[in-house]
Scaffold this motif. Sequence first.
Motif, PDB file in Angstrom:
ATOM      1  N   GLU B 303       0.841  -1.192   0.000  1.00 19.71           N
ATOM      2  CA  GLU B 303       0.000   0.000   0.000  1.00 19.71           C
ATOM      3  C   GLU B 303       0.886   1.256   0.000  1.00 19.71           C
ATOM      4  OE1 GLU B 303      -3.000   0.577  -0.742  1.00 19.71           O
ATOM      5  OE2 GLU B 303      -2.666   2.697  -0.317  1.00 19.71           O
ATOM      6  N   TYR B 308      -2.117   2.106  -4.338  1.00 20.04           N
ATOM      7  CA  TYR B 308      -3.328   1.500  -4.893  1.00 20.04           C
ATOM      8  C   TYR B 308      -4.533   1.766  -3.999  1.00 20.04           C
ATOM      9  CZ  TYR B 308      -1.814  -1.151  -8.984  1.00 20.04           C
ATOM     10  OH  TYR B 308      -1.415  -1.513 -10.238  1.00 20.04           O
ATOM     11  N   GLU B 309      -5.718   1.755  -4.620  1.00 21.77           N
ATOM     12  CA  GLU B 309      -6.959   2.033  -3.908  1.00 21.77           C
ATOM     13  C   GLU B 309      -7.691   0.747  -3.535  1.00 21.77           C
ATOM     14  OE1 GLU B 309      -6.530   2.532  -7.154  1.00 21.77           O
ATOM     15  OE2 GLU B 309      -5.775   4.581  -7.191  1.00 21.77           O
ATOM     16  N   LYS B 338      -7.372   5.656   4.539  1.00 23.64           N
ATOM     17  CA  LYS B 338      -6.756   5.817   3.221  1.00 23.64           C
ATOM     18  C   LYS B 338      -7.684   5.421   2.084  1.00 23.64           C
ATOM     19  CE  LYS B 338      -2.039   5.390   3.006  1.00 23.64           C
ATOM     20  NZ  LYS B 338      -0.783   4.637   2.882  1.00 23.64           N
ATOM     21  N   ARG B 339      -8.916   5.107   2.432  1.00 24.52           N
ATOM     22  CA  ARG B 339      -9.922   4.750   1.411  1.00 24.52           C
ATOM     23  C   ARG B 339      -9.472   3.600   0.519  1.00 24.52           C
ATOM     24  NH1 ARG B 339     -10.310   9.845   3.828  1.00 24.52           N
ATOM     25  NH2 ARG B 339     -12.279  10.873   3.361  1.00 24.52           N
ATOM     26  N   VAL B 340      -8.952   2.579   1.119  1.00 26.27           N
ATOM     27  CA  VAL B 340      -8.583   1.397   0.339  1.00 26.27           C
ATOM     28  C   VAL B 340      -9.707   0.383   0.476  1.00 26.27           C
ATOM     29  CG1 VAL B 340      -6.920  -0.474   0.064  1.00 26.27           C
ATOM     30  CG2 VAL B 340      -6.140   1.776   0.816  1.00 26.27           C
ATOM     31  N   VAL B 363     -17.352  -1.348   1.806  1.00 24.01           N
ATOM     32  CA  VAL B 363     -16.544  -0.514   0.935  1.00 24.01           C
ATOM     33  C   VAL B 363     -17.106  -0.469  -0.481  1.00 24.01           C
ATOM     34  CG1 VAL B 363     -14.239  -0.086   0.053  1.00 24.01           C
ATOM     35  CG2 VAL B 363     -14.539  -0.968   2.349  1.00 24.01           C
TER      36      VAL B 363
END
Lengths: 220, 622
Positions: B303, B308-309, B338-340, B363
């Motif tokens: 990460e 990467y998301e 981190k909005r992953v 998510v």
Amino acid sequence: MKMLAVFEKGARLRHIGHLDLMRAMQRALRRSSLPIRYSQGFNPHILMSFAAPLSLGAVGLREVMEVSLDGNVTAEEFSRRLSQALPPDIRLLSCRPVEDAHKPPMALLRAARYRIEPRGECSLTLKDLDAFLGKASIPAVKKTKSGEKEIDLKPMIHELMLNDGKIFCTLDLCEERSCKPELLLNCLCSSAGIPAMEARIVRLLLLAEKDGAFLPLEDA
Amino acid sequence: MNPAQEEILEKLLEKVQKPARYTGGEMNTAVKPIGECDVSFAFCFPDTYDIAMSHLGMKILYHIINKQPWAVCERVCAPWPDMGDAMRREGLPLFSLESRTPIRDFDLVGFTLMYEMSYSNILEMLDLGGIPIYARDRSEDDPLVVAGGPCAFNPEPLAYFIDAYMIGDGEDVMVQLCQTVRECKAARRTREETLRALAGIPGVYVPRFYDVAYNDDGTVRSITPNDPCAPEKVRRCVVTDLEHAEYPETIPVPFTDIVFDRITLEIMRGCTRGCRFCQAGMIYRPVRERSMDRLLEIADNLENSTGYEEISLSSLSSGDYSCLPELIRALMDRYREKRVSVSLPSMRIDNIVKQSLEETSKVKKSGLTLAPEAGTQRLRDVINKGVTEEDLVRAVTDAFDSGWSSVKLYFMLGLPTETDEDLRGIGDLAQKVVGAYFSIPKPRRAPGLRVTCSASVFVPKPFTPFQWVAQDSLETVKEKQEHLREYLRIKGVTFNWHESGLSFLEACISRGDRRIGDVIYTAWKNGCRFDGWNEYFRYDAWLDAFSACGLDPAFYAYRTRPFSETLPWDVIDAGVTKEYLMKEWEKAVRTETTRDCRKGCNGCGLQRWKGACPAYENARGV
């Protein structure tokens, strides 16, 4: 706060499209662990924007973007952290913090300066350029999403010169009116009566306008 | 690449489709100067960039080779035909993405074999690279051409073209192979001597050191070593300690869209289920898990280094991972800021706990994919897919209840013992899935039901209990597809089926012998490449190639082999024994299932190798 940043999109990345470049920048921002801001909503995205998309195949030497940040970050820190996170062919050149209220670069953009590098011999002469600029109007056909449009290039050209087989020009680039360097080159060739040339486009500088004069977009 | 070639490349990139496939320069790609390393490895993927860059094995091995201070690995992908043709026309040799070095300038050129129908691309890449296609034609100056990956378990179809194969897990053998080449290079050994040294590495198969003899009926009589360096049987490599095995800390981040544009977290390797059609389930045994701590460490590394998301959990059967809900929760907690997002592909039906569905849905609600494989319980028992209709209906009901509205169901057509009853069963199952959706009260369910049923054509594979069976003929397959289309005329259900000619050729090659190499060569000479892509697949050109080589494709695809027959891949010891596979076949015919081997050892053969199967040894207190 927002950071106004100038970066180079290198020659190797000429064929990387605008959306791909945006995504690469967003991922670099994520890697940088800078306090970036996200939009609200179901699919949050990073709050950042580029001044203007670069056409496919073009190199950009001084592209401008703005990034929204939470809290205070100095230009030095932003520069250090983002530079480390960028791939080798995207280089951060400078940055400066601005207020949230600062107009986005897209809104301030007025024109851009280009270098057009014809592949192979450039058969254009200074005379051709003079003749071209001496015309009362330069009609051209512009392709838009809704079809073709007849436009006059003349008022959109702010500078046109030839140096060492390369063409340097400053052309309008804003929402109201814009002229692509490829279009200029085509019109120039047909005005000079020579076959169309293929060329590599380098966008040298993005410009804003203040008191009737151009200045680099990042300084506006 | 010299400046003149750079110039040509620049010109070509203006003209071809998707030029960004060829530009390189991505984040986290190698920047080691080739000249300063003892060994250089061109990792070639015989398909497009977008597919190649989605492949986990390549990322692992790329990382491992580049981690050696004395070695460098660069990536090479198959140019799309427009680019390939232009390169040939302009005399531009196939080059690596990183430093744009022609592949013939590398010490090693390695291909990953994921799919039989990419073999023509291997020949195309060698040819574009200016490397003689047949191994026997290569000189001292040519690179060593090596290969690995799941299709290498039957190395024979490409035996004429590959100098050395690595069989099994690549993590360790790849380093040994590069190290051996390094030593041979330093000692100025000849190509022949180097190959002898490679043949001595456990898990390496060098085809030229084996002679194949055939019976009058065309079957293989024997495959025997013709050189003292070559072992009778090549034993597959197993990484026994996956926890401490190398895993990339960084991976390249492509600029352009690729198929799987995200972090892939391999949570475990191998599968204990023992589905009888599944080659991966047999050749990746035993099951080995990574601990949660290790996975979180890997996820953090990746990460931070990629940005990467999305993180996707990967394995043959992720639902079987021992602490799946805990892992998903830990990942989500860790990366919420981190909005992953976290996604789970390849789920088995029986253990999709409602809980993990709810975790992932927080998510993103991507489509749910389930693979019942067959339409009736009888046939699912034959293939040992230990999943019941109840499991499936419960799983989709839970999914619909949690807000999903799109479900993909994968089936196989032409499985051994299949009857029309089984095809009707697929229709019934789809109907029940639709019913499950409507059983959820309207305000609770997401609108827009979409059930996609895909039926691929069964291809018998080496090292499975079905390795001896005949594939359904093209006519039978077409008929079955027609019937199935009728049975799946259900509102809300779409039916996808596959090109059956492609599966037929896949069956010919996957169980092919050495002679198939000439067919592949002839097909390529006739212009075949990118066979896996509909727009380039040329069935007739392949059939022509078979007849030009005097071989009958039906011999390979439609023939039931007796147990006594020597199989072309008998030279490989995959861990699972032939006796076990025979036993499994006999049970299949009797519709008898075999338990998940975590519930007790089934004696598949891996227990013969000390340390290979921890579950077996733990159970015995070794």
